[in-house]
Every structure is written in structure tokens, then in C-alpha cells.
Design a protein around this motif. Structure first.
Motif, PDB file in Angstrom:
ATOM      1  N   LEU A 308       7.797 -11.933  -3.890  1.00  0.00           N
ATOM      2  CA  LEU A 308       7.170 -10.719  -4.432  1.00  0.00           C
ATOM      3  C   LEU A 308       8.217  -9.732  -4.933  1.00  0.00           C
ATOM      4  O   LEU A 308       8.041  -9.112  -5.988  1.00  0.00           O
ATOM      5  CB  LEU A 308       6.296 -10.063  -3.361  1.00  0.00           C
ATOM      6  N   LYS A 311       9.284 -10.622  -8.129  1.00  0.00           N
ATOM      7  CA  LYS A 311       8.159 -10.603  -9.086  1.00  0.00           C
ATOM      8  C   LYS A 311       8.010 -11.954  -9.785  1.00  0.00           C
ATOM      9  O   LYS A 311       7.815 -12.029 -11.007  1.00  0.00           O
ATOM     10  CB  LYS A 311       8.334  -9.471 -10.099  1.00  0.00           C
ATOM     11  N   CYS A 312       8.127 -12.988  -8.989  1.00  0.00           N
ATOM     12  CA  CYS A 312       8.059 -14.342  -9.541  1.00  0.00           C
ATOM     13  C   CYS A 312       6.618 -14.855  -9.445  1.00  0.00           C
ATOM     14  O   CYS A 312       6.033 -14.862  -8.357  1.00  0.00           O
ATOM     15  CB  CYS A 312       8.991 -15.255  -8.750  1.00  0.00           C
ATOM     16  N   ALA A 338      -1.545 -11.890  -8.202  1.00  0.00           N
ATOM     17  CA  ALA A 338      -0.107 -12.203  -8.171  1.00  0.00           C
ATOM     18  C   ALA A 338       0.161 -13.677  -7.915  1.00  0.00           C
ATOM     19  O   ALA A 338       1.283 -14.151  -8.114  1.00  0.00           O
ATOM     20  CB  ALA A 338       0.580 -11.370  -7.094  1.00  0.00           C
ATOM     21  N   LYS A 368       3.247 -11.620 -12.961  1.00  0.00           N
ATOM     22  CA  LYS A 368       4.442 -10.790 -12.702  1.00  0.00           C
ATOM     23  C   LYS A 368       4.042  -9.330 -12.507  1.00  0.00           C
ATOM     24  O   LYS A 368       4.512  -8.650 -11.580  1.00  0.00           O
ATOM     25  CB  LYS A 368       5.403 -10.857 -13.891  1.00  0.00           C
ATOM     26  N   ALA A 371       2.380  -8.838  -9.179  1.00  0.00           N
ATOM     27  CA  ALA A 371       3.367  -8.841  -8.085  1.00  0.00           C
ATOM     28  C   ALA A 371       4.086  -7.503  -8.027  1.00  0.00           C
ATOM     29  O   ALA A 371       4.345  -6.961  -6.948  1.00  0.00           O
ATOM     30  CB  ALA A 371       4.361  -9.987  -8.285  1.00  0.00           C
ATOM     31  N   ASP A 372       4.387  -6.959  -9.187  1.00  0.00           N
ATOM     32  CA  ASP A 372       5.062  -5.664  -9.258  1.00  0.00           C
ATOM     33  C   ASP A 372       4.201  -4.561  -8.643  1.00  0.00           C
ATOM     34  O   ASP A 372       4.695  -3.673  -7.953  1.00  0.00           O
ATOM     35  CB  ASP A 372       5.377  -5.351 -10.729  1.00  0.00           C
ATOM     36  N   ARG A 373       2.884  -4.630  -8.886  1.00  0.00           N
ATOM     37  CA  ARG A 373       1.967  -3.593  -8.371  1.00  0.00           C
ATOM     38  C   ARG A 373       1.864  -3.631  -6.840  1.00  0.00           C
ATOM     39  O   ARG A 373       1.821  -2.604  -6.198  1.00  0.00           O
ATOM     40  CB  ARG A 373       0.563  -3.801  -8.958  1.00  0.00           C
ATOM     41  N   CYS A 375       3.908  -5.288  -4.595  1.00  0.00           N
ATOM     42  CA  CYS A 375       5.143  -5.527  -3.846  1.00  0.00           C
ATOM     43  C   CYS A 375       5.498  -4.311  -2.982  1.00  0.00           C
ATOM     44  O   CYS A 375       5.492  -3.184  -3.465  1.00  0.00           O
ATOM     45  CB  CYS A 375       6.240  -5.810  -4.853  1.00  0.00           C
TER      46      CYS A 375
END
Lengths: 394, 87
Positions: A308, A311-312, A338, A368, A371-373, A375
Motif C-alpha cells: 500500500l 501504491k502498487c 485498491a 494505484k 491505494a493512495d487514498r 494508505c
């Protein structure tokens, strides 16, 4: 028996510096150890003069060695051949802790790795005692909070937040109980993110030149102990069987991708991974993840947070028999967008999902972004600061 | 295009340089209890240096186990004597 009082700290005339022990047990791979190394790294950066000693029950101590920490490597107590040796070992560990005389003692995990009663009996009364946990189920947390070990503890660091993507697992009343317990501190994930320098290093090492999408298969840096699965599960073997099938099918399909498999240091994994770069252990796994286009993984605590943070985009293959309920964690992550989830054992479904996702740039970008949101920032610094601050308060 | 001709890939061979380190320190001399605790104390109080101790049974000097065995037997006997004295 020789009187150990003959060996005392006063004989050395050395000034007292902060001393800290991190004690961890054996799990599926090396996750407990990696979490402790992450915490110790943050402690060392905050207070470089700290004397840190690891006590570990894993067969492999590579992360500690790589990070330059000192250690006592002890066998898994319940695997020793006879009770007398087990007793001797337990007493020896107790002697070691009393001799080191730590200011702070951190024990990681739901079980007392020194054996029943070790935590409250073997650690000096004057030592500040910390339990390092993750969010186990309510039943497990209640058992821990009703234990002698918990009563002897000064601080419980839970290496997560209460409002992350993990399933809640707790009733409202228990949430309140935890939130108001003065011993409990939610630090956020104790994890590690790759630096730009580390990413460049692994790209050079494995020839990852960006010419092809990279698909990474991993069950975390530690992979799998063949003898140490939960509840008789064979999910570890099953995961690598699925990875093997996926590599074979990808190779046959002519898909223009690069495949990497990280097996963990406990091999050999009796599988062939066609056309794949096979890595047993690399301390820079987060950098390999950050260099990948898609990660297919079994979601243990460390690799989940590492993926995470990087961001993968992810395809998760959850184990069904783990204390942290990987299936519900995976389903929650899938709801956020994600990750995608494939059931353990369904090799055909895994290949289909890989094929679908890796060829869809829009979907990869959306994963991605998701995942950014969701993480959660690395909480290692938080945890280290809290432990050091509280541990030095008389 | 297939990745079959990619020179950087292989048929499952291990390309990592990082092999697992099992039983680190297994070549060290057999450790007595005193030696272990001396090393711990030195590490606790020294200003620099590292410590790598492996206390797997095969790395322990036989006297280390014997000492603790004797202590265990002594503790058990004391406990039994205490029980016998109870009215």
C-alpha cells in the motif's frame, strides 16, 4: 551453581545508557522480526545511543543482521527435544534479560514467546514493559487484556490505527474499552517504505529497465515455514503452487511481462517458476514492490502495508487460517478498489485476473489511486517516540 | 512477444545473492553460561561493538544445561520438602 552476582554492571564502571530489548517469536515467515527491526530502526534514528538487543526465536535472523543490530538467537522453546533443555533455555533467557538489565523491554506478539509466565516473571520489575501487537480479533484481544502479562505491561502499542481499511472486528463496547484504556496506544503501521536510492539499487541489481510490466509474486520477505502454518493449513504451499502455475501459463501465453517470485529464505520451495526471476530473500523487498506493475501476494501484515505504501496495484490471495482474518482484510481492500481478490487454491482464476488487470492501464491507474487514498502513513516513528518517551518517564 | 528470450529471466533459478542465514553463529565455540552472560554484560555496557549469540542447544557447552538441570532438581526437591513439612 556459580553466583551470577559476581558479574555486575558496576564492575565495568561504564556510564548507564538507555538499554532496550526487543523479543519476538516465530510466525509463518519473518514478519514479527521485520516489524521489530522497523521499530528498532526508528528508535535508533531518534536516540542513536540506545543499546538495542534482539532476542528472537526464528531460525533466520537475516533482517537483524542486515540492519546491523545485535541479537541472541534462541530456539523455539516448544520445539526443544526435552523438558530439561527447555527449562534450561528459559532460565538462560531470563538470566540474559536480567544481566542486560534493560530500561525498556518490548515483546512482540499475542503469545508470550518466553513461555507461559515468562514476561511477568523474567523481566525485572524496574524495567518498562511494552507489548507490541496488531489488531487481533476481539476474543484474542480480550484474552490478552485479561492475562497476567497485560497486567504486568506498562504500555501496549498496537501497530495499526482503529480507522484503517482493516475490518473493524470489534463490538462498540469493546472499541470504547480499548479507546479508553490508558495503556493502549495505536501507533499506525510499523512498516517501511523504499527510498529512491533503494529503488534504483534493485532496478540495477535485477535489470528492471522498465521495458516490460513487472508482476511480482510474494508471501512477504519471509515466505513460509513449511512446518509452521496455522491450524494445519497448507496455504503457504498452495500460494506458491498458484504462483508456479501463473508463471507457467504466462510464459506459454506469450504475454510480454517480466515475472519475479520472492520465496522467502526458508526454502527450498519445491516448485518451478517458469521464466521467472526467483529471489529467496532480499532486504529491499519494498523497493522491488515499488518497481513492480502488479503484486500478487498473500496478505501478511508487513507485505500488505509495504504494497500500500508503494501504491502498487494488487491481487490478493488470502490465507483462510490466520489470526488476523486475511480473507476479511482482502475483501475490505477490494471494496476500496485498491486490490482484487482471488481465493486460495484457484490457480485458473488467478491467471485470468492477472491477464485482465495487467493489460488494462485504466484499471491499474485506478487501483494505484485507491491505494493512495487508503494508505495509512508509516507509524514507526510514532511508536518509537511514544515508547522512548514513556519508557524514560520515572 | 514472449519473455522466453529475456536474458534476465531464467527457468526458476535463484538469481538472488541473498541466501538465508540459518543458525547464524553456529561455528562459534560452545558457550558456557558464564561466557554468555559475560558477553551480554559487555555488550550492555560497552560504548561500541555488536553481539551475535546463538544459543541453540548444539551451541551450548554441556555444562550450561547441566547447571540449569541441577538448579531445576534442587528447586523441585526444595518444593517437595516444603510440601512434606506442611501439616
Amino acid at each position: 551453581m556459580e553466583d551470577l552476582a559476581l558479574i555486575t554492571r558496576e564492575q565495568t564502571n561504564s556510564p548507564k545508557s538507555l538499554r532496550l530489548i526487543l523479543h519476538f517469536g516465530n510466525g509463518i515467515g519473518i514478519g514479527h522480526q521485520v516489524r521489530c527491526v522497523n521499530l528498532a530502526t526508528s528508535i535508533r534514528s531518534l536516540f542513536p545511543a540506545t543499546r538495542i538487543l534482539f532476542i528472537g526465536h526464528t531460525k533466520n535472523v537475516r533482517p537483524i543482521v542486515d540492519a546491523g543490530f545485535s541479537y541472541v538467537q534462541a530456539p523455539v522453546l516448544w520445539n526443544l527435544p526435552e523438558s530439561a533443555t527447555r527449562f534450561a533455555n528459559r532460565q538462560l533467557l531470563a538470566d540474559i534479560i536480567r544481566t542486560f538489565d534493560p530500561d525498556i523491554y518490548v515483546q512482540d506478539g499475542e503469545s508470550d514467546y518466553g513461555g507461559e509466565g515468562f514476561f511477568e516473571l523474567a523481566v525485572p520489575l524496574s524495567t518498562y514493559k511494552v507489548l507490541l501487537l496488531v489488531r487481533y480479533s476481539e476474543d484474542t484481544m480480550r484474552r490478552i487484556m485479561n492475562s497476567q502479562r497485560f497486567r504486568a505491561t506498562d504500555l501496549v502499542v498496537i501497530a495499526q490505527t482503529l480507522d484503517d481499511f482493516y475490518p473493524s472486528l470489534y463490538s462498540q463496547s469493546f472499541l470504547q474499552e480499548m479507546a479508553h484504556n490508558p495503556k493502549i496506544f495505536f501507533s499506525g503501521p510499523i512498516t517501511r517504505a523504499a527510498t529512491d536510492q533503494q529503488i534504483s539499487a534493485v532496478r540495477a541489481k535485477y535489470g528492471l529497465d522498465g521495458s516490460k510490466p513487472i508482476i511480482l509474486f510474494t508471501a512477504g520477505a519471509g515466505g513460509q515455514h513449511s512446518h509452521c502454518d496455522h491450524a494445519g493449513s497448507h496455504d503457504g504451499e498452495e500460494f506458491f503452487a498458484m504462483a508456479s502455475h501463473a508463471c507457467e501459463t504466462i510464459a506459454r501465453s506469450g504475454l510480454n511481462v517480466r515475472t519475479i517470485v520472492v520465496t522467502g529464505p526458508y526454502g527450498p520451495i519445491a516448485r518451478r517458476f517458469a521464466n521467472a526471476t526467483v529471489i529467496t530473500y532480499d532486504p529491499l523487498l519494498p523497493a522491488i514492490i515499488a518497481s513492480s506493475s502488479l503484486i500478487v501476494f498473500r496478505p501478511g501484515y508487513n507485505v500488505l502495508h509495504e504494497a500500500l505504501l508503494a501504491k502498487c496495484p494488487a491481487i490478493i490471495v488470502p490465507s483462510v487460517a490466520t489470526p488476523e482474518n486475511q480473507l476479511r482484510v482482502a475483501e475490505n481492500l477490494a471494496l476500496t478498489g485498491a486490490a482484487r481478490v482471488v481465493p486460495m487454491g484457484d490457480a485458473e482464476a488467478l491467471f485470468s485476473e492477472i491477464l485482465r488487470v495487467i493489460q488494462n492501464d485504466t484499471e491499474l491507474s485506478e487501483m494505484k489511486a485507491a491505494a493512495d487514498r487508503i494508505c495509512v502513513p508509516n507509524g514507526s516513528h510514532n511508536a518509537a517516540l511514544h515508547i522512548l518517551t514513556m519508557g524514560q518517564t520515572p | 512477444m514472449s519473455n522466453q528470450d529475456d536474458p534476465k529471466t531464467s527457468s526458476g533459478e535463484d538469481t538472488s545473492e541473498e541466501q538465508g542465514t540459518e543458525t547464524a553463529g553456529s561455528s562459534q565455540a560452545l558457550l558456557t553460561r558464564r561466557e554468555i552472560l559475560k558477553q551480554i554484560l559487555q555488550y550492555a555496557t560497552a560504548s561500541a561493538g555488536a553481539l551475535a549469540l546463538n544459543i541453540f542447544p548444539e551451541n551450548l557447552h554441556p555444562s550450561t544445561i547441566t547447571e540449569y538441570r541441577a538448579a531445576e532438581i534442587h528447586a523441585e526437591e526444595s518444593q517437595q520438602r516444603g510440601r512434606r513439612r506442611k501439616p
